[in-house]
Write an enzyme that holds these catalytic residues in place. Structure first.
Site, PDB file in Angstrom:
ATOM      1  N   HIS A  38      33.545  33.135  45.261  1.00  0.00           N
ATOM      2  CA  HIS A  38      33.784  31.689  45.196  1.00  0.00           C
ATOM      3  C   HIS A  38      35.094  31.306  45.885  1.00  0.00           C
ATOM      4  O   HIS A  38      35.804  30.409  45.434  1.00  0.00           O
ATOM      5  CB  HIS A  38      33.791  31.211  43.729  1.00  0.00           C
ATOM      6  CG  HIS A  38      32.446  31.272  43.098  1.00  0.00           C
ATOM      7  ND1 HIS A  38      31.548  30.237  43.147  1.00  0.00           N
ATOM      8  CD2 HIS A  38      31.814  32.264  42.413  1.00  0.00           C
ATOM      9  CE1 HIS A  38      30.426  30.572  42.511  1.00  0.00           C
ATOM     10  NE2 HIS A  38      30.560  31.807  42.065  1.00  0.00           N
ATOM     11  N   ASP A  97      33.052  35.714  38.539  1.00  0.00           N
ATOM     12  CA  ASP A  97      31.586  35.615  38.458  1.00  0.00           C
ATOM     13  C   ASP A  97      30.959  35.760  39.837  1.00  0.00           C
ATOM     14  O   ASP A  97      31.598  35.510  40.857  1.00  0.00           O
ATOM     15  CB  ASP A  97      31.169  34.272  37.848  1.00  0.00           C
ATOM     16  CG  ASP A  97      31.724  33.098  38.638  1.00  0.00           C
ATOM     17  OD1 ASP A  97      32.921  33.146  39.005  1.00  0.00           O
ATOM     18  OD2 ASP A  97      30.975  32.141  38.903  1.00  0.00           O
ATOM     19  N   GLU A  98      29.716  36.152  39.844  1.00  0.00           N
ATOM     20  CA  GLU A  98      28.866  36.136  41.039  1.00  0.00           C
ATOM     21  C   GLU A  98      29.504  36.790  42.260  1.00  0.00           C
ATOM     22  O   GLU A  98      29.410  36.283  43.379  1.00  0.00           O
ATOM     23  CB  GLU A  98      28.444  34.691  41.362  1.00  0.00           C
ATOM     24  CG  GLU A  98      27.624  34.063  40.244  1.00  0.00           C
ATOM     25  CD  GLU A  98      27.115  32.673  40.578  1.00  0.00           C
ATOM     26  OE1 GLU A  98      25.942  32.409  40.332  1.00  0.00           O
ATOM     27  OE2 GLU A  98      27.912  31.841  41.068  1.00  0.00           O
ATOM     28  N   VAL A  99      30.138  37.924  42.060  1.00  0.00           N
ATOM     29  CA  VAL A  99      30.636  38.690  43.210  1.00  0.00           C
ATOM     30  C   VAL A  99      29.427  39.302  43.904  1.00  0.00           C
ATOM     31  O   VAL A  99      28.600  39.955  43.279  1.00  0.00           O
ATOM     32  CB  VAL A  99      31.620  39.786  42.750  1.00  0.00           C
ATOM     33  CG1 VAL A  99      32.080  40.614  43.953  1.00  0.00           C
ATOM     34  CG2 VAL A  99      32.808  39.157  42.042  1.00  0.00           C
ATOM     35  N   GLU A 150      30.581  38.943  34.102  1.00  0.00           N
ATOM     36  CA  GLU A 150      30.194  40.019  35.022  1.00  0.00           C
ATOM     37  C   GLU A 150      31.273  41.090  35.161  1.00  0.00           C
ATOM     38  O   GLU A 150      30.961  42.257  35.428  1.00  0.00           O
ATOM     39  CB  GLU A 150      29.887  39.471  36.423  1.00  0.00           C
ATOM     40  CG  GLU A 150      28.650  38.606  36.500  1.00  0.00           C
ATOM     41  CD  GLU A 150      28.985  37.146  36.476  1.00  0.00           C
ATOM     42  OE1 GLU A 150      29.798  36.748  35.600  1.00  0.00           O
ATOM     43  OE2 GLU A 150      28.447  36.389  37.296  1.00  0.00           O
TER      44      GLU A 150
END
EC number: 3.2.1.52
Lengths: 559, 559
Positions: A270, A333-335, A384
């Site tokens: 992000h 998050d969301e790597v 995560e």
């Protein structure tokens, strides 16, 4: 003194009683009590801090200006007769308990470490013409009491009155220490004025944390004197960015209202927008987002690069050092691993050092969190970091936000971390609005359906949590991700729904009359209507939950 | 004169061109043209009506005050160089075509019968420093041209300019005669100021009908001098109701902006609130709504009672006679037969007369529609009157609103009726917000999912319609039912989504460059962003469709 006889003299929770969140301890009856024309709130506290006096002034002003008619047919007309003979309430006296330490500013107490704050208060509102008393151990507790007291008052035909007298609240205190609301100011920008109006509403319902997800892939709305290029290249415009003075203004305004600001600068994912000023630091910068990111634009910090680690630590520190909170979130998050797999510089560095991507993430986290720890901050991450990447360098006191599913909470707690509930399946305010891709005619929201207030209200913070793990559950928050939101719909998409978690985490599982909170959801609606109509009186565009016909007729619109 | 050579000199539709709805005929290029400091709009029309002069004033004001930066990176900074050398646009001249009849007020033309209005206009904006010309056969056509002209202008650093010059539009005119927006003011109330702001926005996108669903089961917000008891017992409050003067104010304001007001008083269902003042007229008044109604409260007019027929006809007439429109809707949706089956007075009357319920509905419709026909009104009904109840007394020119499903349109047209598309599966703006029942934790919206602008944009008005039936398709509208809406979210739930049908029914299937409109949905997004940002500049809280990052980067956020 509070005797057994006086308890018996008071009725059980009247169904019409409207305080949100409902206090955990409460005895009240249904006598009408008029506010005196000379009503005042007296602060009987030695060296009372200015922010307490200011809070008292705001409460007096709100009581005069709310002008809320009772949510009954006739909006209070039926109270006319009772008002003629009603006793008058002369004033409220604020005191600290005798055993209390010297008064601190609310702003100081509001940002103390989680678990060290005392938000409890007691309140008596007698119906015999004598003054009320509010007591607490702290100014923060008194502030919580004021937000209760403000909600007792209605106006009919110019007269301000309550129908809940006499009332006694003893040691009302929150079931959970963290009650938050998250706002994303990066997908679309929100000016300080919108944030302040939101803080005022958070105060009303005793939310004590503003989780500010301030940057994301799309924009970098913080002007940092040491890194001016980030906002110059990454803010939507100068007027759509915060100076550090703006942030100071927000955190001070929040703290005076009993609200801690948990700042989040999301890393290493992000972060595409950092590539606008530092292209060497970002992998897959504006590449094929459908492969390399969860949404456009793609771009992640080259986390294996020591220069990037240090840069990130310096940027985080540059923000964190200006903030009073003991917490700071680095996101996580969301790597996207496909991005790093395809990024030559990252692969080269991993090959040279013999590290795996996970090793690099461990190191990146150690460096960035280390810098924050040096500033005395407790670090906060998305789930995560624990469940997907098993980052080994997280400190034991790390706070973990559970967002993907409420089902993941137990697994995080199992590893001994403290959690904040932020589950997309209950608390995401943006769900249900469809997808935002330009050329996708049938795209629904990934987290459909819309999270109604009712659905959110049934959330169980202790599901699958064992009794010896309960202390790890800090609380929770509802969240507004802003791909399809902005100042234009901030109020209606947020309020009154975001007040739901405020009651879950203040009141807990049990109503003051001993009944199950979730089992009485249709009574909760009456109170939620009330606080929603009060918000509207205060200029907040809180959405209607029902036709007004239903709001004025308890339970007529139940299934 | 418009020659073949000049057509060739102009490029095809530039992808950045942002007019909503896109004209059906359009040639433009991409030269920069500055608005002169002495810019003016000259009305070269004999005895120009005042409302045209007022519309011109508003357009001049909007061009000065919109202050919209172009939706490109830098918001117009890249135009700086071109602005230095750009030609200046001195003014616009408005004329009527030589063959045109004498000028009528816009307000007169806007409320003429459907099919008799001329909304066409032509516009030239030369880039050689000479004045532009807008021509039309009617003042209504000139008004439509003004809403196009307003959208050409951007502001950067104090300079007002367009990048679409030279531009020529020849005889732009709507594909469909009815382009509407429906607002329900009964579930929750909307003050006149909100309606006027909505009318201003409707004008901007050439919507020509406000369908005002003004009463429903929950409230009766119209004060009628001949029936004061209806609002006294049925409005939420005096301040939450319209006087006939208010309605006159709204219809006049609308007509001056080219908008006809289609008033709807829904009968015989959705009338519970009439029971508050006329209990004898209403069956199953606040009974078990889960059996007797589609939502609380239950209650329907006792349609078999001649006294109720006459009362209803008088009430409808009392409203209709004050309105300039040639149309009036009596509703007719969701008539609940179980209610009438359980209602003793209704059953008694049916038994005495030997009529079936359907016979009674025929008679009720004949009486109520007859009164409206006597006032010169064309009656409008919801689809059930044709498809479910097969009412035999509907006049052939009745207009039928298709709402339950877009699939029902063909069946109504098959019966020879004219239709307006109002399908819940494409055009209901309220869908996707969950159910509103107080005690229903998992209740989703009955018409899930949320109708995204993209989904609405793919609606095909002619699906399953044969070529000889096309003339029966009048157009369509998006609708806001307000169980969970009010003034607080009117703008963001409505705009810019409600502009989608405005383009479907103005532009039709084909873009001015000959390409398929629906097939170019990701280009439509660019224009919808543009008009949405313009709405925001005008104080309308239109929602964000995407992160601003996407809005500034065409197609970067497509799938």
């Amino acid at each position: 003194m509070f005797t057994f006889i006086s308890v018996l003299a008071l009725s059980a929770l009247p169904s019409c009683l409207s305080i949100w969140p409902i206090p955990r301890s409460l005895d009240s009856a249904n006598q009408v009590l008029k506010l005196s024309n000379s009503f005042d709130i007296t602060v009987n506290i030695t060296d009372a801090p200015q922010d307490l006096l200011d809070a008292v002034s705001r409460t007096k002003n709100s009581i005069q200006t709310d002008q809320l008619g009772r949510l009954v047919l006739g909006r209070g007309a039926s109270d006319s007769d009772a008002l003629v003979t009603a006793e008058t309430f002369p004033g409220l006296i604020l005191v600290l308990e005798e055993s209390a330490p010297a008064a601190q500013p609310i702003a100081t107490e509001a940002v103390a470490a989680l678990g060290t704050r005392d938000e409890s208060y007691s309140l008596s509102v007698p119906s015999d013409g004598s003054a009320g008393v509010m007591s607490a151990n702290t100014t923060l507790g008194l502030l919580r009491g004021l937000s209760t007291f403000e909600q007792l008052w209605y106006t009919y035909n110019g007269t301000i009155y309550t129908t809940y007298a006499p009332m006694t609240i003893i040691n009302d205190s929150p079931a959970y220490v963290y009650r938050g609301f998250m706002l994303d100011t990066a997908r679309n920008f929100f000016p300080v004025s919108d944030i302040k109006r939101t803080l005022d509403t958070m105060y009303l319902v005793k939310i004590n944390t503003l989780h500010l997800h301030i940057t994301d892939a799309q924009s970098w709305p913080i002007q940092l004197p040491d890194f001016p290029e980030l906002a110059q290249a990454g803010a939507y415009s100068v007027s759509q960015s915060f100076t550090l003075d703006d942030i100071q203004d927000v955190t001070t305004y929040a703290a005076e209202r009993g609200i801690d600001v948990l700042m989040e600068i999301d890393t290493p994912g992000h972060t595409s927008i950092i590539g606008a000023s530092h292209p060497d630091y970002v992998a897959c910068y504006i590449g094929n987002w459908q492969i390399f990111a969860s949404e456009p634009p793609s771009g992640q910090l080259r986390l294996a690069d020591p220069a990037v680690m240090n840069f990130t630590a310096e940027v985080l520190s540059a923000v964190a050092k200006t903030l009073p909170s003991t917490m700071f979130s680095t996101g996580g998050d969301e790597v996207n691993t496909a991005c790093y797999a395809a990024d030559e510089p990252t692969q080269k560095m991993l090959n040279e050092t013999g590290m795996t991507l996970f090793d690099a993430l461990d190191e990146f986290t150690a460096v960035t969190h280390g810098a924050l720890h040096d500033l005395g901050k407790t670090t906060v991450v998305w789930e995560e970091m624990v469940l997907e990447f098993n980052v080994t360098t997280l400190r034991n006191d790390t706070i973990v936000m559970v967002w993907i599913s409420s089902d993941d909470a137990a697994a995080v707690v199992q590893q001994g971390y403290r959690i904040v509930h932020a589950p997309s399946n209950y608390f995401y305010l943006d769900c249900g609005g469809g997808e935002f891709y330009g050329n996708d005619p049938t795209g629904n929201s990934w987290c459909d359906p819309f999270k109604t207030w009712q659905e959110a209200y049934t959330f169980d913070p202790l599901a699958n949590i064992t009794s010896d793990q309960v202390h790890l559950v800090l609380g929770g928050e509802q969240l507004l991700w802003t791909e399809q939101s902005g100042p234009q719909n901030l109020d209606p998409i947020t309020w009154p729904r975001a007040a739901v978690s405020a009651e879950i985490f203040w009141t807990g599982e049990t109503l003051p009359d001993g009944f199950d909170r979730v089992g009485n959801i249709s009574d909760a609606l009456l109170r939620l209507h009330d606080v929603r109509y009060r918000m509207v009186q205060r200029g907040v565009n809180a959405i209607n939950l029902q036709p007004e016909w239903c709001a004025l007729r308890p339970h007529f619109c139940d299934l």
